[in-house]
Structures are given as structure tokens and as C-alpha cells.
Design an enzyme around this catalytic site. Structure first.
Site, PDB file in Angstrom:
ATOM      1  CG  PHE A 142      -1.805  -1.053   1.495  1.00  0.00           C
ATOM      2  CD1 PHE A 142      -3.131  -0.950   1.077  1.00  0.00           C
ATOM      3  CD2 PHE A 142      -1.404  -2.205   2.155  1.00  0.00           C
ATOM      4  CE1 PHE A 142      -4.039  -1.985   1.313  1.00  0.00           C
ATOM      5  CE2 PHE A 142      -2.305  -3.251   2.394  1.00  0.00           C
ATOM      6  CZ  PHE A 142      -3.617  -3.134   1.970  1.00  0.00           C
ATOM      7  CG  ASP A 143       0.993   5.905  -1.662  1.00  0.00           C
ATOM      8  OD1 ASP A 143       2.034   6.174  -1.025  1.00  0.00           O
ATOM      9  OD2 ASP A 143       0.273   6.774  -2.181  1.00  0.00           O
ATOM     10  N   GLY A 144       0.792   5.242   1.224  1.00  0.00           N
ATOM     11  CA  GLY A 144       0.212   5.782   2.447  1.00  0.00           C
ATOM     12  C   GLY A 144      -0.826   6.856   2.195  1.00  0.00           C
TER      13      GLY A 144
END
Length: 262
Positions: free
Chosen positions: A114-116
Site C-alpha cells: 500500500f501507498d500511504g
């Protein structure tokens, strides 16, 4: 989409450890095709040995309205308009992009990256980057280090993965858990990483590995991780991941969409 063999392995392990518990991965094929094509779809599913038992064929109507009824935790589609509709309905959703290279993926551990900002978290910090620049962003994050970020569209899906992981931990299977999660963010650890980790802690969520790239390209790191799927809100990260063989999914949420469209 996901490596279905990895999903099947997770389900088999859960069934072995919790034979009376039905909390496992469940895939529903959503399509706006007419029911008449159902036989062809069923034959294809059986030909490839896929574990898909539930179909939703809407005969030309958008399937988005059925997502809530199916208690959908994650909706994946190649149709960006339907994904946008699902996001606006509050359902975790992303547009799928296949990789440009064939890469071997684990069949025994589901790996999700996941990106944040604007994926697990809201886009509040990204708004400051776009509108006021990096220096103001670093200042803002340090001032608000102990204030949790608001949740983003895929926070609930990470939470769902975490619930399944804890089932393995409860049986002393932490080291052999068949689910592993990754945070791959352009943030710098020293100047803006603490707020992210403290936010996850405040939510009671764990991430197995956190990689703070300080603006470096994500593609080479993803080659090393080899996730079955990587979620990001910015198309240039999706495209960079694709080129190096990662299956990537675009989350159409937050201020980056405004800049991408312009």
C-alpha cells in the site's frame, strides 16, 4: 487480479486452524453482462480452476449498487468509471493494471503493498505538498506528529487483512503467516515518517514492513517485494510499477486526481 493460488492457500490454512469459522476470502465476479453469457463465464472459471462460486450479472446495469449487499471489502475493476463510482459510495476500490513483465509470485504467501497518503490515510498531507510545497509539508508533519491522520479509502481493507493475520498469530503462526503487508511511501522516514507509524498504532493496526523512500522511485523496491498487488493514488507510481512487472491498482482518491486530470 490477486494470485488466486495464494488466496486459496490462505483459505486452506484458515480452514485447517478454524474448521468452524467461515471468515475467509470470498471472491464475487461482478459483471454488467447479461445472464445468457453466464455459461461461458462458468466454463472459463472451471477451465482455469478458479475458486469463484458467486456471480453477479446485471444485464447492462452498473453492478456498483450490489457491492454493499455483498458486504464488499474490496472492489477491483479495469473500468475506472465504475471504480470511481464505488469510491464515492464509500467502498474500498481500485482500477487494475496488469504488469508489463511476467514475474513469479509466491503461491503460499499473499503479499499486499500500500501507498500511504490518499490510500491508507486521507490526502490532507498531500494537499499541503501540492499547494504549499515540501518545506511546509515537513513542518506540518513534525508539528502534527502526535495527531493521527484521518483514514483513507483502503484503511478498512488493511484492517480486514490484519484480522485474518491475527487468527494465525493466535495459533502461534506469526512466523509462518501466509499474509504479509507492506507500506511503500514516498515520505522520508526522518522528516515525516513518525506520524504515519503513530497513526497506524493509534488505529491498532500493524504493517509488516514499512519502506520510506524519500521520493525515490517505487518500482525497483516493488520488484524486491514482489507483491501480488500494489495500491497507489498516483498514476506515475502505477506506471513505474507496471514497467518493472508489478500488478498495480490505482485508487482514484484525493487531490492527486485533480493534478493528474489537468
Amino acid at each position: 487480479i490477486f494470485n488466486l493460488q495464494a488466496l486459496e492457500h490462505v483459505n486452506a490454512r484458515l480452514l485447517e486452524l478454524y474448521p468452524d469459522d467461515e471468515e475467509r476470502f470470498d471472491i464475487v465476479l461482478m459483471t454488467n453482462n447479461h445472464a445468457q453469457v453466464g455459461v461461458r463465464l462458468i466454463n472459463s472459471i472451471n477451465h482455469y480452476g478458479l475458486m469463484i462460486e458467486r456471480f453477479c450479472m446485471t444485464g447492462g446495469k452498473s453492478p456498483i449498487g450490489y457491492l454493499t449487499a455483498y458486504l464488499t471489502n474490496l472492489y477491483l475493476s479495469a473500468d475506472s468509471e465504475k471504480v470511481q463510482e464505488a469510491i464515492e459510495a464509500g467502498i474500498a476500490s481500485a482500477t487494475m493494471f496488469t504488469a508489463n513483465k511476467d514475474v513469479a509470485y509466491s503461491d503460499t504467501q499473499l503479499r499486499v503493498a500500500f501507498d500511504g497518503d490518499a490510500v491508507l490515510f486521507s490526502d490532507e498531507s498531500e494537499q499541503i505538498v501540492k499547494e504549499q510545497g515540501l518545506d511546509r509539508f515537513f513542518e506540518h508533519e513534525q508539528l502534527n506528529e502526535n495527531k493521527p491522520l484521518a483514514q483513507g479509502p483502503l484503511k478498512g481493507f488493511l484492517e480486514d487483512l490484519g484480522k485474518l493475520q491475527k487468527k494465525f498469530y493466535a495459533k502461534n503462526e506469526r512466523l509462518n503467516c501466509p499474509i504479509r503487508t507492506f507500506l511503500v511511501t514516498a515520505r522520508s522516514a526522518a522528516s515525516s515518517g513518525a506520524r504515519v507509524l503513530k497513526t497506524l498504532r493509534s488505529w491498532g493496526l500493524e504493517i509488516d514492513e514499512a519502506l520510506f523512500l524519500a521520493g525515490a522511485p517505487k518500482g525497483p523496491i516493488l520488484v524486491k517485494i514482489r507483491p501480488h498487488i500494489f495500491f497507489d493514488d498516483q498514476m506515475f507510481h502505477i506506471e513505474g510499477a507496471q514497467k518493472l512487472g508489478t500488478i498495480a491498482a490505482h485508487v482514484p482518491y484525493g487531490i492527486a486526481q485533480k493534478y493528474h486530470k489537468s
